[in-house]
Design a protein around this motif. Structure first.
Motif, PDB file in Angstrom:
ATOM      1  N   TYR A  13      16.678  44.478 -77.681  1.00  0.00           N
ATOM      2  CA  TYR A  13      15.476  43.857 -77.127  1.00  0.00           C
ATOM      3  C   TYR A  13      14.255  44.183 -77.973  1.00  0.00           C
TER       4      TYR A  13
ATOM      5  N   LEU B 115       9.182  52.604 -76.497  1.00  0.00           N
ATOM      6  CA  LEU B 115      10.013  51.590 -75.848  1.00  0.00           C
ATOM      7  C   LEU B 115      11.489  51.961 -75.883  1.00  0.00           C
TER       8      LEU B 115
ATOM      9  N   ILE C  94      -3.191  44.576 -69.618  1.00  0.00           N
ATOM     10  CA  ILE C  94      -1.726  44.617 -69.652  1.00  0.00           C
ATOM     11  C   ILE C  94      -1.255  45.918 -70.310  1.00  0.00           C
TER      12      ILE C  94
ATOM     13  N   TYR D 296      14.200  50.871 -73.170  1.00  0.00           N
ATOM     14  CA  TYR D 296      14.853  49.594 -73.485  1.00  0.00           C
ATOM     15  C   TYR D 296      15.851  49.758 -74.630  1.00  0.00           C
TER      16      TYR D 296
ATOM     17  N   LYS E 296       3.304  52.762 -66.819  1.00  0.00           N
ATOM     18  CA  LYS E 296       4.737  52.645 -66.531  1.00  0.00           C
ATOM     19  C   LYS E 296       5.555  53.557 -67.453  1.00  0.00           C
TER      20      LYS E 296
ATOM     21  N   ASP F 105      14.141  39.322 -68.859  1.00  0.00           N
ATOM     22  CA  ASP F 105      12.939  40.015 -68.390  1.00  0.00           C
ATOM     23  C   ASP F 105      12.595  41.200 -69.285  1.00  0.00           C
ATOM     24  N   GLN F 106      13.612  41.924 -69.758  1.00  0.00           N
ATOM     25  CA  GLN F 106      13.355  43.066 -70.656  1.00  0.00           C
ATOM     26  C   GLN F 106      12.833  42.590 -72.011  1.00  0.00           C
TER      27      GLN F 106
ATOM     28  N   THR G  17       9.197  41.676 -71.516  1.00  0.00           N
ATOM     29  CA  THR G  17       8.362  42.882 -71.401  1.00  0.00           C
ATOM     30  C   THR G  17       8.126  43.525 -72.763  1.00  0.00           C
TER      31      THR G  17
ATOM     32  N   THR H  22       4.602  43.670 -74.722  1.00  0.00           N
ATOM     33  CA  THR H  22       4.064  44.995 -75.030  1.00  0.00           C
ATOM     34  C   THR H  22       3.682  45.069 -76.507  1.00  0.00           C
TER      35      THR H  22
ATOM     36  N   ILE I 106       1.201  48.902 -68.824  1.00  0.00           N
ATOM     37  CA  ILE I 106       2.425  49.277 -69.531  1.00  0.00           C
ATOM     38  C   ILE I 106       2.416  50.775 -69.843  1.00  0.00           C
TER      39      ILE I 106
END
Length: 192
Positions: free
Chosen positions: A133, A125, A174, A129, A181, A6-7, A10, A14, A178
């Protein structure tokens, strides 16, 4: 470390939305005609090199300037938000370089593919993260960039103008989500 798909998804999406290679197709097509072709491998390699360099050395560069990753992430989230807004509303906020005679390196590799938005996003990021990733997300996007540049004529014919516009607006929304977030998760840390 457990691998978190999932990471990776994302991070990859992004970067895909920020690089906006699909939204750049009309610009790439006009540059290809003006320059007599684009060297896809060279453009991809140079932009990839810039992204990876910024992934590993960007934080050190920020430390020299006296900034931390969270502060840069908040600033970067604002840039990402504005880019998303630009894509959704169709109004140009960031002015591009109109000089198409510079070739594959400028303006295609930088700033079109690995522009300030992309480099800012990579640092932003890092606040949320792991580097693995982000590196994998960069590599996946470089493959997409290469394939898009190699098949510009086919893509232009297949999607048409309205298809390209719809994809650009979708990725703009999107990006807005992002940006919110990244902003909220890093801004909250300032109060602690």
């Amino acid at each position: 470390m457990n691998f978190r798909t999932d990471q990776l998804i994302t991070v990859t999406f992004t970067l895909f939305a920020i690089i906006d290679i699909v939204g750049s197709i009309p610009i790439l097509i006009s540059l290809k005609e003006k320059m007599g072709g684009i060297k896809a491998l060279k453009a991809t390699a140079i932009s990839g090199g810039l992204m990876v360099l910024f992934l590993f050395a960007g934080e050190k560069f920020l430390n020299i300037l006296g900034l931390d990753v969270r502060s840069f992430a908040v600033g970067g989230s604002i840039v990402i938000f504005l880019l998303g807004l630009e894509m959704v509303l169709g109004h140009e906020i960031f002015k591009g370089d109109a000089d198409s005679h510079s070739g594959t390196v400028v303006p295609i590799a930088f700033p079109l593919i690995a522009g300030s938005g992309t480099l800012t996003t990579i640092i932003s990021l890092k606040a949320n993260y792991e580097e693995l990733y982000i590196l994998l997300g960069i590599l996946i996007n470089l493959i997409i960039v290469y394939l898009v540049i190699k098949s510009l004529k086919w893509i232009e014919h297949a999607l048409g103008k309205s298809g390209l516009m719809a994809i650009r607006k979708f990725f703009g929304v999107i990006l807005l989500a992002i940006a919110v977030k990244i902003f909220s998760s890093n801004f909250a840390a300032f109060g602690k």
